[in-house]
Design an enzyme around this catalytic site. Sequence first.
Site, PDB file in Angstrom:
ATOM      1  N   VAL A  22      -0.894  53.607  36.460  1.00 15.18           N
ATOM      2  CA  VAL A  22      -0.808  52.601  35.408  1.00 15.18           C
ATOM      3  C   VAL A  22      -1.806  51.476  35.642  1.00 15.18           C
ATOM      4  O   VAL A  22      -2.580  51.110  34.763  1.00 15.18           O
ATOM      5  CB  VAL A  22       0.627  52.028  35.327  1.00 15.18           C
ATOM      6  CG1 VAL A  22       0.689  50.886  34.320  1.00 15.18           C
ATOM      7  CG2 VAL A  22       1.609  53.117  34.959  1.00 15.18           C
ATOM      8  N   ASP A  40      -3.650  46.106  46.065  1.00  8.66           N
ATOM      9  CA  ASP A  40      -2.634  47.096  46.401  1.00  8.66           C
ATOM     10  C   ASP A  40      -2.314  46.987  47.883  1.00  8.66           C
ATOM     11  O   ASP A  40      -3.203  46.720  48.703  1.00  8.66           O
ATOM     12  CB  ASP A  40      -3.119  48.513  46.080  1.00  8.66           C
ATOM     13  CG  ASP A  40      -1.980  49.520  45.957  1.00  8.66           C
ATOM     14  OD1 ASP A  40      -1.674  49.932  44.829  1.00  8.66           O
ATOM     15  OD2 ASP A  40      -1.389  49.867  46.995  1.00  8.66           O
ATOM     16  N   THR A  90       8.772  51.877  39.574  1.00 11.41           N
ATOM     17  CA  THR A  90      10.193  51.520  39.629  1.00 11.41           C
ATOM     18  C   THR A  90      10.999  52.817  39.696  1.00 11.41           C
ATOM     19  O   THR A  90      11.435  53.337  38.668  1.00 11.41           O
ATOM     20  CB  THR A  90      10.619  50.680  38.403  1.00 11.41           C
ATOM     21  OG1 THR A  90      10.029  51.244  37.219  1.00 11.41           O
ATOM     22  CG2 THR A  90      10.183  49.246  38.540  1.00 11.41           C
ATOM     23  N   THR A 125       8.488  49.633  34.401  1.00  8.54           N
ATOM     24  CA  THR A 125       9.665  49.937  33.594  1.00  8.54           C
ATOM     25  C   THR A 125      10.932  49.431  34.276  1.00  8.54           C
ATOM     26  O   THR A 125      11.203  49.765  35.428  1.00  8.54           O
ATOM     27  CB  THR A 125       9.785  51.451  33.374  1.00  8.54           C
ATOM     28  OG1 THR A 125       8.599  51.919  32.750  1.00  8.54           O
ATOM     29  CG2 THR A 125      10.989  51.772  32.499  1.00  8.54           C
ATOM     30  N   CYS A 265       8.734  58.556  34.829  1.00 13.21           N
ATOM     31  CA  CYS A 265       9.041  57.912  33.544  1.00 13.21           C
ATOM     32  C   CYS A 265      10.263  58.554  32.889  1.00 13.21           C
ATOM     33  O   CYS A 265      11.369  58.047  32.998  1.00 13.21           O
ATOM     34  CB  CYS A 265       7.824  57.977  32.615  1.00 13.21           C
ATOM     35  SG  CYS A 265       6.480  56.877  33.092  1.00 13.21           S
ATOM     36  N   ARG A 336       5.316  63.156  42.676  1.00 17.00           N
ATOM     37  CA  ARG A 336       6.559  62.390  42.773  1.00 17.00           C
ATOM     38  C   ARG A 336       7.597  62.863  41.762  1.00 17.00           C
ATOM     39  O   ARG A 336       7.314  63.022  40.597  1.00 17.00           O
ATOM     40  CB  ARG A 336       6.281  60.894  42.552  1.00 17.00           C
ATOM     41  CG  ARG A 336       5.509  60.220  43.673  1.00 17.00           C
ATOM     42  CD  ARG A 336       5.216  58.776  43.326  1.00 17.00           C
ATOM     43  NE  ARG A 336       4.341  58.696  42.143  1.00 17.00           N
ATOM     44  CZ  ARG A 336       4.072  57.548  41.514  1.00 17.00           C
ATOM     45  NH1 ARG A 336       4.616  56.426  41.925  1.00 17.00           N
ATOM     46  NH2 ARG A 336       3.264  57.556  40.472  1.00 17.00           N
TER      47      ARG A 336
END
Length: 439
Positions: A22, A40, A90, A125, A265, A336
Site C-alpha cells: 500500500v 519503514d 492491520t 484498515t 484484506c 501472508r
Amino acid sequence: MNLYNKIVNKEEKISIVGLGYVGMPIGVAFAKKVEVIGYDLNEKKIRMYTSGIDPTNEVGDEAIKNTTIDFTSDEKRLKEAKFHIVAVPTPINSDKTPDLAPVEGASTIIGRNLTKGSIVVYESTVYPGVTEDICIPILEKESGLKCGLDFKVGYSPERINPGDKVHTLEKIIKIVSGMDNDSLEEISKVYELVIDAGVHKATSIKVAEAAKVVENSQRDINIAFMNELAMVFDRMGIDTNDVLEAMNTKWNALKFYPGLVGGHCIGVDPYYFVYEAEKLGYHSQIILSGRKINDSMGEFIADAIIKKLILANKVVKQSKVVILGITFKENCPDTRNSKVGDIITRLREYDITPIIVDPQADAEEARREYGIDLVKLEEVEDADCLVFAVAHDEFKHVSMQKIDKLFKDYPNEEKIVIDVKSILDKTKVENAGYSYWRL
C-alpha cells in the site's frame, strides 16, 4: 491551515510510514509531484528499495530506481515532514480479533516525531473508531501536542488491489475524511495531486473507516455464496463453472466465482467489523457465516485431492502431490494469510508432504510462514497429482506437453489434475484422459 500549498511548493514534505503493498505505490505517486520521505522499520526492505529493488512487485524495479523518495529507517527523519500517511498492515490474532499492534506502533513512532501544524492520515484498515479513540490518544501522549489545536488527523482507506496492473492507484476513487472541514479540505487537495479518478469526501472519519471494512465484507460474502454453491454442486456432480457461465449471461449477474479467500484484506477485514459490532452487543449472522465458509475451503479442496487419489487407486501416504502456487493471489509475491496453507496443513494430516512451486513467492517468507522450501517447476517429476492453486501467468501458459512431463509414467486416467482457479481448458484436459477436478 495552508499545508497543501507548502507541500506543492516543496516547502514541506510528505512522509509515508510503512512501505509495503500500500505505502510504496502511494509514495512513488506522490514523489513525482512533491518531496517524500519513505519510512519503514524493516532495514532490509529499506536497503532493497535504496538499491532499486521492489520486493512487492507493485510498482517494479524501474520505478523504484527512478523515484525521488528519500528512503530511511531512521524515525527521527519524520520530523522533516508535516503530512504523514500511515500505511502499515492491520492483521488479526489467532482468535480472529484485530491485531492493532502495527498501527499503534506507527502512531507511537509518529507521535515521538510530530511537529505543530502537521496532519496525520491513516490508510490502514480498521474498525470504526480506531483512528479517533486509539490513535489520537497515542499521538497526543507521545508528542505532548493537542489534536485539533496543534495537529489534525484524517482517514483515507487504501483501495489498492495487489497484483492488479489495470485498476491502479491513480484510477481508483479515493475516500478521504478529516476531523473537521479544514483538515478534510487539506487532505482532499493533497490526494487529488495523485488520484486522477478524484476523491470522495466522507462525512466523518468513522464513515470512511466503515466504508473500507464493509466493501471488503461485501466481497467476502458474495464469494462465500459461490463457495457454498461449489460445495453443493460437487456433491450433485455438477460443474460449478458451467453453471456460472450460464447464469452470467443475464445482465445483472454479479459474476463472482468460488475460490480461496486469503490475504490481508478480504480475509481479514470482516473480522474487524464483527469485533466492533460484538462489543456493541450485536452478534453477526451473515458476515461470520461467510467467513466460516471461506475459511473452510482449503480443507474442502484438500479432501477433494484425497478423494481423487483414492479413486485412482493411489496409496495416499506415498502419493506425490505438487501444488502450483502459495501466494494469496495471482501475480503477487505476498504469501501472508494464503489459504493455500490450509490445503498444505490438511494434506499433512494424511502424511502427505506436498511439493510447492511458486515463481512469484518470496522463498524466505514462504519458509518462515509455512515451513516449506519452494522448488522450481523444472525440478518437478514423477508427480501423482498436480494442484493448480494460484492463477499466476506462468501457470496459465503451461502446455499440456509440459504438464504430462511432470507426472509419473502412468496411464493418463491415473494422472490427477486439480484446478482450483479453473485456469486450464477443461475440455482439453478431459479429452487427454486425465482425472480432472475443478472448484
